[in-house]
Design a protein around this motif. Structure first.
Motif, PDB file in Angstrom:
ATOM      1  N   HIS A  88      70.711 -81.470   4.160  1.00 35.79           N
ATOM      2  CA  HIS A  88      71.865 -81.166   5.011  1.00 35.79           C
ATOM      3  C   HIS A  88      73.130 -81.281   4.161  1.00 35.79           C
ATOM      4  O   HIS A  88      73.266 -82.219   3.377  1.00 35.79           O
ATOM      5  N   PRO A  89      74.051 -80.334   4.312  1.00 32.11           N
ATOM      6  CA  PRO A  89      75.254 -80.397   3.447  1.00 32.11           C
ATOM      7  C   PRO A  89      76.213 -81.543   3.802  1.00 32.11           C
ATOM      8  O   PRO A  89      76.943 -82.026   2.936  1.00 32.11           O
TER       9      PRO A  89
ATOM     10  N   PRO B  47      70.197 -77.260  16.202  1.00 31.64           N
ATOM     11  CA  PRO B  47      69.507 -77.743  14.994  1.00 31.64           C
ATOM     12  C   PRO B  47      70.461 -78.079  13.839  1.00 31.64           C
ATOM     13  O   PRO B  47      70.100 -78.825  12.929  1.00 31.64           O
ATOM     14  N   ASP B  48      71.685 -77.518  13.850  1.00 28.35           N
ATOM     15  CA  ASP B  48      72.686 -77.858  12.817  1.00 28.35           C
ATOM     16  C   ASP B  48      73.078 -79.332  12.862  1.00 28.35           C
ATOM     17  O   ASP B  48      73.480 -79.908  11.856  1.00 28.35           O
TER      18      ASP B  48
ATOM     19  N   HIS C 145      84.830 -79.146  15.330  1.00 26.70           N
ATOM     20  CA  HIS C 145      84.015 -78.187  16.099  1.00 26.70           C
ATOM     21  C   HIS C 145      83.581 -78.758  17.457  1.00 26.70           C
ATOM     22  O   HIS C 145      83.094 -78.008  18.301  1.00 26.70           O
TER      23      HIS C 145
ATOM     24  N   MET D 132      78.860 -79.448  18.092  1.00 24.95           N
ATOM     25  CA  MET D 132      78.732 -78.195  17.326  1.00 24.95           C
ATOM     26  C   MET D 132      79.081 -78.438  15.871  1.00 24.95           C
ATOM     27  O   MET D 132      79.918 -79.284  15.561  1.00 24.95           O
ATOM     28  N   GLY D 133      78.469 -77.667  14.976  1.00 27.75           N
ATOM     29  CA  GLY D 133      78.888 -77.632  13.569  1.00 27.75           C
ATOM     30  C   GLY D 133      79.028 -78.990  12.925  1.00 27.75           C
ATOM     31  O   GLY D 133      80.045 -79.263  12.270  1.00 27.75           O
ATOM     32  N   PHE D 134      78.046 -79.861  13.086  1.00 28.70           N
ATOM     33  CA  PHE D 134      77.991 -81.214  12.493  1.00 28.70           C
ATOM     34  C   PHE D 134      78.979 -82.196  13.147  1.00 28.70           C
ATOM     35  O   PHE D 134      79.218 -83.282  12.624  1.00 28.70           O
TER      36      PHE D 134
ATOM     37  N   HIS E 276      86.498 -73.366   8.173  1.00 28.08           N
ATOM     38  CA  HIS E 276      85.963 -72.893   9.452  1.00 28.08           C
ATOM     39  C   HIS E 276      86.978 -73.171  10.562  1.00 28.08           C
ATOM     40  O   HIS E 276      87.674 -74.184  10.526  1.00 28.08           O
TER      41      HIS E 276
ATOM     42  N   ALA F 153      82.219 -65.717   9.367  1.00 27.05           N
ATOM     43  CA  ALA F 153      81.939 -67.150   9.185  1.00 27.05           C
ATOM     44  C   ALA F 153      81.825 -67.889  10.513  1.00 27.05           C
ATOM     45  O   ALA F 153      82.381 -67.462  11.526  1.00 27.05           O
ATOM     46  N   TYR F 154      81.129 -68.994  10.465  1.00 27.55           N
ATOM     47  CA  TYR F 154      81.013 -69.915  11.587  1.00 27.55           C
ATOM     48  C   TYR F 154      82.411 -70.394  11.989  1.00 27.55           C
ATOM     49  O   TYR F 154      83.246 -70.613  11.104  1.00 27.55           O
ATOM     50  N   PRO F 155      82.695 -70.636  13.263  1.00 23.70           N
ATOM     51  CA  PRO F 155      81.820 -70.464  14.424  1.00 23.70           C
ATOM     52  C   PRO F 155      82.033 -69.129  15.146  1.00 23.70           C
ATOM     53  O   PRO F 155      81.521 -68.977  16.253  1.00 23.70           O
ATOM     54  N   GLY F 156      82.749 -68.210  14.545  1.00 25.22           N
ATOM     55  CA  GLY F 156      82.944 -66.908  15.212  1.00 25.22           C
ATOM     56  C   GLY F 156      84.105 -66.882  16.190  1.00 25.22           C
ATOM     57  O   GLY F 156      84.252 -65.948  16.967  1.00 25.22           O
TER      58      GLY F 156
ATOM     59  N   MET G 246      79.788 -73.320   0.963  1.00 25.16           N
ATOM     60  CA  MET G 246      79.763 -73.131   2.417  1.00 25.16           C
ATOM     61  C   MET G 246      80.639 -71.968   2.880  1.00 25.16           C
ATOM     62  O   MET G 246      80.618 -71.611   4.052  1.00 25.16           O
TER      63      MET G 246
ATOM     64  N   TYR H  21      82.070 -79.680   0.872  1.00 26.60           N
ATOM     65  CA  TYR H  21      80.670 -80.007   0.598  1.00 26.60           C
ATOM     66  C   TYR H  21      80.311 -79.977  -0.887  1.00 26.60           C
ATOM     67  O   TYR H  21      79.184 -80.283  -1.248  1.00 26.60           O
TER      68      TYR H  21
ATOM     69  N   PRO I 116      78.292 -69.270  18.437  1.00 25.08           N
ATOM     70  CA  PRO I 116      78.726 -69.600  17.075  1.00 25.08           C
ATOM     71  C   PRO I 116      77.655 -69.264  16.039  1.00 25.08           C
ATOM     72  O   PRO I 116      76.484 -69.563  16.245  1.00 25.08           O
ATOM     73  N   GLY I 117      78.078 -68.683  14.943  1.00 27.69           N
ATOM     74  CA  GLY I 117      77.113 -68.338  13.909  1.00 27.69           C
ATOM     75  C   GLY I 117      77.766 -67.778  12.658  1.00 27.69           C
ATOM     76  O   GLY I 117      78.993 -67.721  12.556  1.00 27.69           O
TER      77      GLY I 117
END
Lengths: 316, 225
Positions: free
Chosen positions: A21-22, A83-84, A127, A134-136, A166, A193-196, A260, A297, B142-143
């Motif tokens: 994991h980063p 899962p992130d 996030h 979200m996002g860690f 991000h 890029a994340y998260p859009g 990243m 990271y 998000p992605g």
């Protein structure tokens, strides 16, 4: 030289994201090494964390979400909501300590014991939505800090400047209807890029219309575009808003060596950006600036980036 | 992907004997641009659009700089004088793909949706089509978007899917552009994660190349109308 606080607590390392994991605890060690290497540790006010009072976390997060977070950590699951978001048994406590440490830092600044500070916390926060990890990120550290400044210290206008590569979707959504917190973010274009989120037409809603500003950077772009957007978008916005405190969501992941993102910012440009933010802080709020770690990271680059960052806070 | 799942089922209609001003006001109130006209049995007769209304009214009226006499002269102008009879329509069992092709072909902004008895069941506008494609692309989730260049041969996509699945990453959407360069196709993969560092390395290690995002899109897409 300024009186700069440095929030560093070994218990942030207990938040274990597992292998591959980063967002690892090595990041905080790299940050510490970089600051030590600069020979400035002795000039800093070292701050260790106390656990946040739940009531401050509830100024931003839904109580049901907080309970869900606690239960999933204690039940031994290794991810939360996505899962992130890798977690361990201690993630919940680390998240409370991250918030608590930053709120302690705010108290030191507001009682004039320090001028500004860098809070090297994990897990990161920008996030995190009010009811979703979200996002860690689990608790939105910077959003809770803004609310704390307003509710405990009577600060009316807080500016949040987010330089993580991000978009800080959580922070934006929490304050998008609120004219008392100005949110500025510079980040990689959300189509790539994340998260859009964080498109340039997202400018706040209802009473908060005009109090959100997003500056977009395309993949491959770097220093030139950052110089242009920080001067053209951020500076006029902050000069117009005239904040009483500036909070910075500090991500170092726009660096050209950070895998990243596709953004190519140099170490020098990071320093220039932070110096620009400090100058804005001097102009509007007696230098009251608190920088809170988000992403970043590259373990090779974090030491120099964090070292330079804190030197600028110290004005040394 | 059927029209029935994406159309607006509550349709605002207008009477053919209503005045053009009434139709104009109705469109403004409901923020719509198309008003179907039906008979007493709810069978589609015609449609009137905001463009029909704009074409029928003099410029001074649209601008609001008209005199009372000018407006009075047009008070008898009815919807039935300007509506399009027997407009192009679609069926609830047509697909979204059908609707896309038809909208391009007929250059209209919306289709009334009718059943085999010609009864009005709904309306499908360009706006509804856009919403359904936002859903298909999953860009509200998000992605991170990757673009991988692959050779035009069997089994390439499987390798990518397997690699991404091994990493435990969910797919938002996958788009394939077959006309990227000779014998190559571009695969745009929207992954529902913030964490693409490892998967990018694995894809590269398999011999695929990741395209520079700045060379994506417009320039390379085929120009076929």
């Amino acid at each position: 030289m300024k009186r700069t606080g440095y929030l560093h607590d070994n218990r942030y390392i207990l938040h274990d994201t597992g292998p591959h994991h980063p967002e690892t605890s090595d990041r905080l060690l790299a940050v510490y090494e970089g600051i030590k290497e600069e020979g400035i540790l002795e000039h800093l006010t070292m701050i260790s964390a106390s656990r946040a009072d739940l009531k401050w976390i509830e100024t931003v997060h839904d109580p049901v979400y907080i309970r869900r977070f606690e239960e999933i950590c204690l039940s031994g699951h290794n991810t939360f909501d996505d899962p992130d978001n890798c977690i361990s048994m201690d993630t919940y406590e680390s998240a409370f300590l991250a918030v608590g440490g930053i709120l302690d830092t705010v108290d030191l600044m507001m009682t004039d014991k320090i001028d500004n500070a860098f809070c090297a916390v994990r897990p990161p926060g920008h996030h995190a939505e009010k009811d979703k990890a979200m996002g860690f990120c689990y608790f939105n550290n910077i959003a809770i800090t803004a609310r704390y400044l307003q509710e405990k210290w009577g600060i009316e206008k807080v500016a949040i400047i987010d330089i993580d590569v991000h978009h800080g979707n959580g922070t934006q959504h929490i304050f998008e209807q609120d004219a008392s917190v100005f949110y500025y973010s510079i980040h990689e274009h959300p189509s790539f890029a994340y998260p859009g989120t964080g498109r340039d037409f997202e400018v706040g809603t209802l009473g908060g219309h005009g109090f959100t500003k997003n500056s977009l950077v395309l993949p491959g772009q770097g220093d030139d575009v950052y110089y242009m957007l920080i001067q053209g978008d951020l500076m006029p916005a902050i000069n117009k808003f005239e904040p009483e405190v500036i909070l910075v969501s500090t991500g170092f992941d726009a660096h050209r060596d950070d895998e990243m993102s596709d953004i190519k910012v140099s170490t020098q440009c990071f320093s220039w950006m932070m110096q620009t933010i400090m100058d804005l802080g001097e102009r509007h709020c007696d230098g009251r600036v608190i920088s809170i770690l988000e992403g970043g990271y590259s373990l090779q680059r974090l030491p120099e980036l964090a070292g330079n960052h804190v030197k600028i806070l110290l004005d040394s | 992907m059927f029209v029935s799942n994406h159309m607006k089922k509550t349709v605002i209609t207008v009477d053919q004997d209503a005045s053009v001003f009434e139709a104009q006001q109705l469109m403004a109130e409901k923020q719509i641009r198309h008003l179907p006209i039906v008979d007493a049995e709810n069978r589609l007769l015609a449609i009137v659009t905001d463009r029909d209304i704009r074409s029928a009214l003099p410029y001074t009226l649209l601008k609001g700089s008209h005199t009372d006499e000018e407006k009075a002269g047009l008070i008898d102008l009815k919807v039935k004088n300007i509506m399009t009879l027997d407009p192009k329509s679609i069926s609830p069992m047509d697909t979204i793909q059908d609707a896309l092709l038809l909208i391009q072909q007929h250059k209209v902004g919306a289709f009334p949706v009718i059943n085999e008895k010609k009864e009005l069941m709904g309306i499908l506008s360009v706006r509804d089509l856009l919403s359904s494609f936002i859903n298909v692309l999953n860009i509200n989730e998000p992605g991170t978007l990757l673009c991988v260049l692959v050779e035009e041969k069997v089994g390439q996509l499987k390798k990518l899917v397997d690699t991404i699945t091994e990493e435990g990453i969910s797919f938002g959407s996958v788009l394939v552009n077959r006309h990227w360069e000779e014998d190559k196709r571009a695969v745009f993969i929207y992954l529902l994660t913030n964490n693409v560092v490892r998967v990018k390395k694995k894809i590269t290690a398999l011999g695929f190349s990741l395209l520079d995002p700045m060379s994506w899109y417009i320039d390379n897409l085929s120009q076929k109308e």
